[in-house]
Design a protein around this motif. Structure first.
Motif, PDB file in Angstrom:
ATOM      1  N   LYS A   1     -52.497 -11.678 -73.103  1.00 36.75           N
ATOM      2  CA  LYS A   1     -52.268 -12.140 -72.165  1.00 36.75           C
ATOM      3  C   LYS A   1     -50.721 -12.705 -71.610  1.00 36.75           C
ATOM      4  N   ASN A   2     -50.355 -12.344 -72.538  1.00 35.68           N
ATOM      5  CA  ASN A   2     -48.800 -12.372 -71.950  1.00 35.68           C
ATOM      6  C   ASN A   2     -48.366 -11.183 -71.474  1.00 35.68           C
ATOM      7  N   ARG A   3     -48.638  -9.774 -71.611  1.00 36.59           N
ATOM      8  CA  ARG A   3     -48.673  -8.676 -71.214  1.00 36.59           C
ATOM      9  C   ARG A   3     -49.251  -8.900 -69.107  1.00 36.59           C
ATOM     10  N   LEU A   4     -50.791  -9.351 -70.130  1.00 34.21           N
ATOM     11  CA  LEU A   4     -50.988  -8.946 -68.141  1.00 34.21           C
ATOM     12  C   LEU A   4     -50.794 -10.547 -67.423  1.00 34.21           C
ATOM     13  N   GLU A   5     -49.819 -11.201 -67.648  1.00 32.43           N
ATOM     14  CA  GLU A   5     -48.793 -12.388 -67.050  1.00 32.43           C
ATOM     15  C   GLU A   5     -48.231 -11.323 -66.238  1.00 32.43           C
ATOM     16  N   HIS A   6     -46.974 -11.120 -67.305  1.00 32.01           N
ATOM     17  CA  HIS A   6     -45.837 -10.204 -66.988  1.00 32.01           C
ATOM     18  C   HIS A   6     -46.238  -9.423 -65.755  1.00 32.01           C
ATOM     19  N   ALA A   7     -47.664  -8.377 -65.767  1.00 32.28           N
ATOM     20  CA  ALA A   7     -47.617  -7.178 -65.102  1.00 32.28           C
ATOM     21  C   ALA A   7     -47.639  -8.646 -64.095  1.00 32.28           C
ATOM     22  N   ARG A   8     -48.511  -9.601 -63.798  1.00 32.61           N
ATOM     23  CA  ARG A   8     -48.998  -9.761 -62.275  1.00 32.61           C
ATOM     24  C   ARG A   8     -48.099 -10.237 -61.804  1.00 32.61           C
ATOM     25  N   LYS A   9     -47.132 -11.162 -62.443  1.00 33.34           N
ATOM     26  CA  LYS A   9     -45.670 -11.115 -62.242  1.00 33.34           C
ATOM     27  C   LYS A   9     -45.065  -9.971 -61.654  1.00 33.34           C
ATOM     28  N   GLU A  10     -45.096  -8.772 -62.037  1.00 33.50           N
ATOM     29  CA  GLU A  10     -44.207  -7.818 -61.238  1.00 33.50           C
ATOM     30  C   GLU A  10     -44.449  -7.423 -60.623  1.00 33.50           C
ATOM     31  N   SER A  11     -46.040  -7.411 -60.504  1.00 34.12           N
ATOM     32  CA  SER A  11     -46.862  -6.736 -59.020  1.00 34.12           C
ATOM     33  C   SER A  11     -46.209  -7.670 -57.703  1.00 34.12           C
ATOM     34  N   GLN A  12     -46.776  -9.236 -58.007  1.00 38.13           N
ATOM     35  CA  GLN A  12     -46.231  -9.906 -57.200  1.00 38.13           C
ATOM     36  C   GLN A  12     -44.737  -9.795 -56.570  1.00 38.13           C
ATOM     37  N   ALA A  13     -43.475  -9.558 -57.348  1.00 41.92           N
ATOM     38  CA  ALA A  13     -42.932  -9.211 -56.977  1.00 41.92           C
ATOM     39  C   ALA A  13     -42.680  -7.552 -56.235  1.00 41.92           C
ATOM     40  N   ALA A  14     -43.103  -6.905 -56.890  1.00 42.31           N
ATOM     41  CA  ALA A  14     -43.245  -5.404 -56.338  1.00 42.31           C
ATOM     42  C   ALA A  14     -43.983  -5.657 -54.933  1.00 42.31           C
ATOM     43  N   LYS A  15     -44.758  -6.445 -54.894  1.00 43.19           N
ATOM     44  CA  LYS A  15     -45.474  -6.658 -52.904  1.00 43.19           C
ATOM     45  C   LYS A  15     -44.053  -7.002 -52.630  1.00 43.19           C
ATOM     46  N   ARG A  16     -43.794  -8.518 -53.037  1.00 40.17           N
ATOM     47  CA  ARG A  16     -42.633  -8.866 -52.290  1.00 40.17           C
ATOM     48  C   ARG A  16     -41.695  -7.969 -51.016  1.00 40.17           C
ATOM     49  N   GLU A  17     -40.938  -6.431 -52.343  1.00 37.24           N
ATOM     50  CA  GLU A  17     -40.002  -6.370 -51.958  1.00 37.24           C
ATOM     51  C   GLU A  17     -40.850  -4.837 -51.543  1.00 37.24           C
ATOM     52  N   ARG A  18     -41.502  -4.835 -51.738  1.00 41.85           N
ATOM     53  CA  ARG A  18     -42.592  -3.570 -50.265  1.00 41.85           C
ATOM     54  C   ARG A  18     -42.390  -4.492 -49.011  1.00 41.85           C
ATOM     55  N   ASP A  19     -42.921  -5.965 -48.424  1.00 43.49           N
ATOM     56  CA  ASP A  19     -42.901  -5.801 -47.460  1.00 43.49           C
ATOM     57  C   ASP A  19     -41.533  -5.905 -47.284  1.00 43.49           C
ATOM     58  N   VAL A  20     -40.486  -6.934 -47.761  1.00 47.21           N
ATOM     59  CA  VAL A  20     -38.740  -6.853 -46.958  1.00 47.21           C
ATOM     60  C   VAL A  20     -38.728  -5.335 -47.123  1.00 47.21           C
ATOM     61  N   VAL A  21     -38.877  -4.561 -47.351  1.00 44.83           N
ATOM     62  CA  VAL A  21     -38.878  -2.754 -47.380  1.00 44.83           C
ATOM     63  C   VAL A  21     -39.296  -1.670 -45.837  1.00 44.83           C
ATOM     64  N   VAL A  22     -40.477  -2.371 -45.982  1.00 43.48           N
ATOM     65  CA  VAL A  22     -41.631  -2.747 -44.671  1.00 43.48           C
ATOM     66  C   VAL A  22     -41.046  -3.328 -43.584  1.00 43.48           C
ATOM     67  N   GLU A  23     -40.760  -4.379 -44.075  1.00 43.63           N
ATOM     68  CA  GLU A  23     -39.833  -5.184 -42.484  1.00 43.63           C
ATOM     69  C   GLU A  23     -38.350  -4.256 -42.022  1.00 43.63           C
ATOM     70  N   GLU A  24     -38.000  -3.955 -42.879  1.00 41.78           N
ATOM     71  CA  GLU A  24     -36.773  -2.924 -43.437  1.00 41.78           C
ATOM     72  C   GLU A  24     -37.022  -2.044 -42.108  1.00 41.78           C
ATOM     73  N   ILE A  25     -37.795  -1.642 -43.175  1.00 44.81           N
ATOM     74  CA  ILE A  25     -38.245  -0.124 -41.859  1.00 44.81           C
ATOM     75  C   ILE A  25     -38.765   0.090 -40.624  1.00 44.81           C
TER      76      ILE A  25
END
Length: 105
Positions: free
Chosen positions: A27-51
């Motif tokens: 469950k901890n690993r799943l929560e950690h992966a979920r947070k990383e996924s959200q962070a990765a999505k935010r980073e992707r959105d930032v990169v897409v906007e910069e592009i």
């Protein structure tokens, strides 16, 4: 037989405890992966906007370059036309001076 049952119960309790620990870990690993996924999505959105912004800058730069090239070409044509007129005026002045000279003689 009671001892065997007690040993089996103890073994099941240990197995249950181990399973609960593994479940918490998963469950901890799943929560950690979920947070990383959200962070990765935010980073992707930032990169897409910069592009998109840089694509706009490149397009604007291309348009400005084209305008500058056109203005440079128009300026050159204008300069060429001015030089031609200067030469034509000089030729007309010479011709006029010649006509006046002939007329005065």
């Amino acid at each position: 037989q009671t001892e065997q049952l007690e040993a089996a119960v103890k073994e099941l309790e240990e197995y249950r405890h181990s399973a609960e620990e593994q479940l918490r870990d998963l469950k901890n690993r799943l929560e950690h992966a979920r947070k990383e996924s959200q962070a990765a999505k935010r980073e992707r959105d930032v990169v897409v906007e910069e592009i998109k912004q840089f694509e706009g800058v490149v397009a604007e730069n291309d348009a400005l370059k084209k305008d500058l090239e056109e203005a440079t070409a128009a300026g050159k044509r204008s300069e060429d036309a001015r030089h031609k007129l200067v030469h034509e005026v000089a030729a007309l002045k010479e011709e006029l001076a010649s006509v006046w000279k002939d007329a005065l003689e």
